[in-house]
Design a protein around this motif. Sequence first.
Motif, short mmCIF file in Angstrom:
data_model
loop_
_atom_site.label_atom_id
_atom_site.label_comp_id
_atom_site.label_asym_id
_atom_site.label_seq_id
_atom_site.Cartn_x
_atom_site.Cartn_y
_atom_site.Cartn_z
N ASP A 46 0.83 -1.20 0.00
CA ASP A 46 0.00 0.00 0.00
C ASP A 46 0.87 1.25 0.00
N LEU A 47 1.96 1.24 0.74
CA LEU A 47 2.90 2.35 0.71
C LEU A 47 3.48 2.50 -0.69
N ALA A 48 3.86 1.40 -1.31
CA ALA A 48 4.39 1.45 -2.66
C ALA A 48 3.38 2.06 -3.63
N SER A 49 2.12 1.68 -3.50
CA SER A 49 1.07 2.23 -4.37
C SER A 49 1.02 3.75 -4.26
N GLN A 50 1.06 4.24 -3.03
CA GLN A 50 0.99 5.68 -2.83
C GLN A 50 2.24 6.39 -3.37
N VAL A 51 3.39 5.77 -3.17
CA VAL A 51 4.62 6.38 -3.67
C VAL A 51 4.57 6.51 -5.18
N TRP A 52 4.19 5.43 -5.89
CA TRP A 52 4.15 5.51 -7.35
C TRP A 52 3.05 6.45 -7.82
N GLN A 53 1.96 6.51 -7.07
CA GLN A 53 0.91 7.45 -7.42
C GLN A 53 1.43 8.88 -7.34
N TYR A 54 2.14 9.20 -6.28
CA TYR A 54 2.69 10.55 -6.12
C TYR A 54 3.68 10.86 -7.24
N LEU A 55 4.51 9.90 -7.60
CA LEU A 55 5.55 10.15 -8.59
C LEU A 55 5.01 10.31 -10.00
N THR A 56 3.84 9.76 -10.27
CA THR A 56 3.36 9.74 -11.66
C THR A 56 2.15 10.62 -11.94
N THR A 57 1.38 10.99 -10.92
CA THR A 57 0.19 11.78 -11.19
C THR A 57 0.55 13.15 -11.74
N GLN A 58 -0.27 13.64 -12.67
CA GLN A 58 -0.07 14.97 -13.23
C GLN A 58 -1.00 15.99 -12.59
N ASP A 59 -1.84 15.55 -11.67
CA ASP A 59 -2.79 16.44 -11.01
C ASP A 59 -2.14 17.06 -9.77
N ALA A 60 -2.02 18.38 -9.74
CA ALA A 60 -1.31 19.07 -8.66
C ALA A 60 -1.98 18.85 -7.31
N GLU A 61 -3.30 18.88 -7.28
CA GLU A 61 -4.00 18.68 -6.01
C GLU A 61 -3.81 17.26 -5.51
N GLN A 62 -3.85 16.30 -6.43
CA GLN A 62 -3.61 14.92 -6.03
C GLN A 62 -2.18 14.73 -5.52
N GLN A 63 -1.23 15.41 -6.12
CA GLN A 63 0.14 15.35 -5.62
C GLN A 63 0.20 15.76 -4.15
N ARG A 64 -0.42 16.90 -3.84
CA ARG A 64 -0.39 17.40 -2.46
C ARG A 64 -1.09 16.44 -1.51
N THR A 65 -2.24 15.93 -1.93
CA THR A 65 -3.01 15.04 -1.07
C THR A 65 -2.27 13.74 -0.78
N VAL A 66 -1.70 13.14 -1.84
CA VAL A 66 -1.00 11.87 -1.68
C VAL A 66 0.26 12.06 -0.84
N LEU A 67 1.00 13.14 -1.08
CA LEU A 67 2.21 13.38 -0.31
C LEU A 67 1.87 13.57 1.17
N ALA A 68 0.83 14.33 1.45
CA ALA A 68 0.43 14.54 2.84
C ALA A 68 0.05 13.22 3.51
#
Length: 443
Positions: A46-68
């Motif tokens: 699950d941590l891996a999923s979130q890490v790859w999601q953060y690294l690949t998403t192009q949505d700025a709001e999603q970046q902030r949400t996933v990183l938080a």
Amino acid sequence: MRHSFRPFDRFHQRRLFLLPVLFSCLLWASLSIPATHAAEEGASTDLASQVWQYLTTQDAEQQRTVLASIVQRPDATVQAVQELLRKGPPHGLQPVGLLPDEQIVVRERPYQLSLSVPQSYEPTRDYALIVCLHGAGFTGEAYLDRWKSRLGEGYILACPTYPAGAWFTRRAEDLVLATVQAVQQRYRIDPNRIFLSGMSNGGIGAWLIGMHHAPLFAGLAPMASGIDDVLFPFLENLRTTPTYIIHGAQDQVMPVELSRKLAGELKNLGYPYIYREHDRTHAMAGGHFFPREELPDLVKWFDDQRRTPVPKALTVVRDASHLLPFGWVRIDATDQIASFSEDLVDKRDASIRQRIYARLTAQVTGPNRIEVKTDRVRQYTLFLNEDLVDLSKPVVITTDGQVSFEGVVTPQVDTLLRQARLRQDPGQLYPAHLTLSLPQRPS
């Protein structure tokens, strides 16, 4: 920099690269684990999923949400996230062979990208990547046949096409960087074996882009090309990036003296380089061409080269339009210096003619001690990891002979991930950073 691969209109005739968002979704799917697996394995995935999601998403709001969300996780330690990043995302089976009609989109504009992938490609082994830049009047596709038969099964070749071979522009620079990142997303590339080569105008691009982004490459191979003398200070950036130069003695398009001068500059700097000058001529191109006979030795050189991802000493020279990370350093603010236009070679104002650039040299000189020397720098940042210093102990930074910092620099997961997203380079992971301002110098 946003970029993606998209299909041409006649999509049924061409293989295509995945868009980043689709790529992310497939990664999440490939990382899911059945409920029968151990709980701790599920948590790790699950941590891996979130890490790859953060690294690949192009949505700025999603970046902030996933990183938080990641930084709040108890299992998201610096060590755990670093291990995930070093391992990289899983790679599945991909198209192989000649792929001449891919498309890459940079700054909302499409460009053709031609690829050669070994028929024996396996997603579990690392491959070297050679990015080859064509000359004026050619395309990336035209270069596939010239290279493929000599490279062997350990290389992936990427040949983007840029109008008129104008590789000395900022948009072309973005295209080359986007090409590297996009191929890395789809195929398993050894981050320490990425090379940039080019012929004629493409060779100019190899010099310019390679000098500005030297930490990305294991080596540069410019052919039948050269650069203006006002750009020679940027050769200092090649301190740890070897160069293989090829030029024809009878070249009437790009005089051989251009490469001779560059080789001389590298020799004076004490930097690693090989200079090959040939006497061959071509029926159509005269001495302005790349003889096939030179390719085996060049490929042997590629075979032997490995990037040092975190060298203990770096030199970076910057104009005002390239204040971005360079390995583990970044110049953030400067005195008034030269600034390139969108065309990296057309502007000839006084500051460029006088070579008024910023310069910074950083070197690990002892345990947890780094010495920095600057010229026209007002502020800089050091990105740190355990390859450079022991982050559990105080670090001493001297700038221009004066102690500018002494203390502990704490690793942070958000720093690690932000830098990983920016760099897309598993060989350069930095969980800590330190920004230092320099006192005003007397005028």
